[in-house]
Write an enzyme that holds these catalytic residues in place. Structure first.
Site, PDB file in Angstrom:
ATOM      1  N   CYS A   1     -19.690  -6.287 -46.953  1.00  0.00           N
ATOM      2  CA  CYS A   1     -19.748  -5.032 -46.185  1.00  0.00           C
ATOM      3  C   CYS A   1     -20.385  -3.926 -47.032  1.00  0.00           C
ATOM      4  CB  CYS A   1     -18.337  -4.624 -45.763  1.00  0.00           C
ATOM      5  SG  CYS A   1     -18.287  -3.039 -44.895  1.00  0.00           S
TER       6      CYS A   1
ATOM      7  N   ASP B   1      -2.652  13.565 -58.169  1.00  0.00           N
ATOM      8  CA  ASP B   1      -4.021  14.070 -58.052  1.00  0.00           C
ATOM      9  C   ASP B   1      -4.528  14.805 -59.287  1.00  0.00           C
ATOM     10  OD1 ASP B   1      -6.372  14.456 -56.712  1.00  0.00           O
ATOM     11  OD2 ASP B   1      -5.707  16.200 -55.605  1.00  0.00           O
TER      12      ASP B   1
ATOM     13  N   CYS C   1     -15.095   2.631 -42.362  1.00  0.00           N
ATOM     14  CA  CYS C   1     -14.552   1.432 -43.032  1.00  0.00           C
ATOM     15  C   CYS C   1     -13.757   0.572 -42.051  1.00  0.00           C
ATOM     16  CB  CYS C   1     -13.660   1.870 -44.195  1.00  0.00           C
ATOM     17  SG  CYS C   1     -12.912   0.450 -45.027  1.00  0.00           S
TER      18      CYS C   1
ATOM     19  N   CYS D   1     -23.055   6.983 -45.873  1.00  0.00           N
ATOM     20  CA  CYS D   1     -22.985   8.219 -46.664  1.00  0.00           C
ATOM     21  C   CYS D   1     -24.327   8.950 -46.558  1.00  0.00           C
ATOM     22  CB  CYS D   1     -22.659   7.914 -48.129  1.00  0.00           C
ATOM     23  SG  CYS D   1     -22.642   9.435 -49.123  1.00  0.00           S
TER      24      CYS D   1
HETATM   25 FE1  SF4 Z   1     -16.969  -1.760 -46.193  1.00  0.00          FE
HETATM   26 FE2  SF4 Z   1     -14.765  -0.238 -46.407  1.00  0.00          FE
HETATM   27 FE3  SF4 Z   1     -15.550  -1.739 -48.483  1.00  0.00          FE
HETATM   28 FE4  SF4 Z   1     -16.973   0.404 -47.774  1.00  0.00          FE
HETATM   29  S1  SF4 Z   1     -14.876   0.396 -48.558  1.00  0.00           S
HETATM   30  S2  SF4 Z   1     -17.810  -1.618 -48.291  1.00  0.00           S
HETATM   31  S3  SF4 Z   1     -16.772   0.397 -45.547  1.00  0.00           S
HETATM   32  S4  SF4 Z   1     -14.867  -2.503 -46.486  1.00  0.00           S
END
Ligand code: SF4
Length: 402
Positions: free
Chosen positions: A206, A149, A262, A213
């Site tokens: 997607c 990190d 997600c 957000c």
């Molecule tokens: Fe979709 Fe997950 Fe990719 Fe975001 S990170 S676009 S929610 S698949």
């Protein structure tokens, strides 16, 4: 930041690539409880320079990154004769097995990556165990530099190149087995190990994380404006900008929204490490008692969590904002006490903001209390940004008259 290098001596036997050694390191990683491991070369990451420079110029970085871009991109600037990077991932839980008891007090929440003990320590321990085992396998000339990190390299870039997963549009590394609920670490070494294959983005069409957000921090290409990210906002130390206050809801540290939506995280919930188990009283803390925690009490309750790394003040500020977001009427007496007596101007001003948000009926007495405190702030020549919060709270309550 933890940086240490084991054994500075170089030796030619370390430079021989052996598939066997790699397999033994993989087996050793399983023995120490590492959930996923991958390997990449120590070649530079110069391909990222243009994009990172753009991000810096645009003001999209958080400031928590390692400040030297050359070192972030070039393993050979931070390690003598690097040959490979071993990337590891540890899966963390996404669901609590226990809920905290109902006490009548409103609760806040910590984002998942802060559940359990601070992951930096957990990862370091696992990486050190792997290093010791690898040294036994490879010989005393093997050298290592573990990072997690806060190290120089970019964790997700290393992990992606080492085949641990792809980088999603949310900028997170997404693994096949554990989704993005993983902590990442990497070990640079002078051992030559066969690299794995990077994984291309599998987001397709997607856009769920971009759509979900609430502050539009994600740029759509795996990058983000970190200054807008709610997780970053919960970690700042000054007044939180107006825009972000309602958006954090009752989350006092971090943000999980782009992970929770997600599809690759659906059904992913792994409880593989005892130290990562969330304590309900810590990760869903009662908000009101947080406002008056002593340093000792803060350390006892939150000290071992990753979310405590910025200290007590940001979490207390966020707890006050969370009380405002929850419109917790029962919090008013304590918020007034904090506004009048807390020694920190930012905390007093945030309490004034919360009072203005929570009061629902015109309240002449509260206006007087706010005015009196405003005068004390003015007499003490506090910064305008703090005084402004008192004026606003007074105006808000005044508006309720009509
Ligand atoms: Fe979709 Fe997950 Fe990719 Fe975001 S990170 S676009 S929610 S698949």
């Amino acid at each position: 930041m933890l940086i240490f290098e084991h054994n500075q001596t170089k030796g030619p036997e370390c430079m021989t690539p052996t598939a066997d050694l790699k397999q033994r390191i993989i087996a050793a990683s399983h023995e120490v409880g590492i959930d996923k491991i991958g390997f990449t070369t120590a070649a530079n990451f110069e391909g990222l320079r243009e994009s990172l420079t753009e991000q810096i110029k645009a003001g999209h970085t958080s400031g928590f990154e390692h400040p030297n871009l050359d070192e972030r991109l070039n393993p050979d600037l931070i390690f003598d004769g690097p040959k490979s990077i071993i990337a590891i991932a540890l899966a963390y839980p996404s669901r609590m097995t226990q809920r905290p008891p109902k006490t009548g007090l409103k609760r806040g929440q910590f984002a998942r990556a802060s559940w359990g003990e601070d992951y930096h320590g957990i990862l370091r321990e696992k990486m050190n165990q792997l290093i010791e085992k690898t040294r036994m396998l490879a010989g005393a000339d093997a050298r290592f530099k573990p990072m997690v990190d806060t190290g120089e390299l970019i964790d997700v870039a290393v992990a992606n190149r080492a085949g641990l997963g792809f980088i999603g549009k949310n900028g997170l590394l997404i693994t096949e087995e554990f989704g993005s609920f993983v902590y990442l670490g990497e070990i640079m070494t002078n051992l030559t190990l066969e690299p794995d294959t990077p994984i291309a983005c599998q987001c397709g069409d997607c856009t769920r994380c971009l759509d979900a957000c609430p502050v539009k921090a994600l740029l759509g290409d795996g990058r983000m404006n970190a200054q807008r990210c709610l997780s970053y906002q919960t970690q700042t130390k000054g007044m939180m900008a107006d825009e972000f206050r309602p958006k954090i809801r009752n989350v006092i540290y971090g943000c999980d929204i782009c992970q929770v939506v997600c599809p690759y995280n659906r059904g992913k919930d792994f409880h593989l490490h005892e130290k990562m188990a969330p304590d309900p009283e810590k990760v869903r803390p009662e908000l009101l008692p947080m406002l008056t925690l002593s340093n000792r009490q803060f350390k006892d309750q939150f000290g071992e969590m990753a979310g405590a790394w910025r200290g007590k003040k940001p979490l207390q500020r966020n707890a006050i904002i969370a009380l405002a977001n929850l419109h917790d009427q029962s919090a008013l007496p304590q918020l007034v006490a904090v506004m009048q007596a807390d020694p920190r101007p930012m905390i007093r001003a945030t309490a004034a903001y919360a009072i203005g948000e929570i009061v629902r009926k015109y309240d002449a007495e509260m206006i007087e209390i706010l005015r009196a405190q405003y005068q004390r702030e003015a007499d003490a020549d506090q910064a305008i940004e703090f005084r402004h919060e008192f004026e606003r709270a007074i105006n808000r309550i005044n508006e309720l008259k009509h």
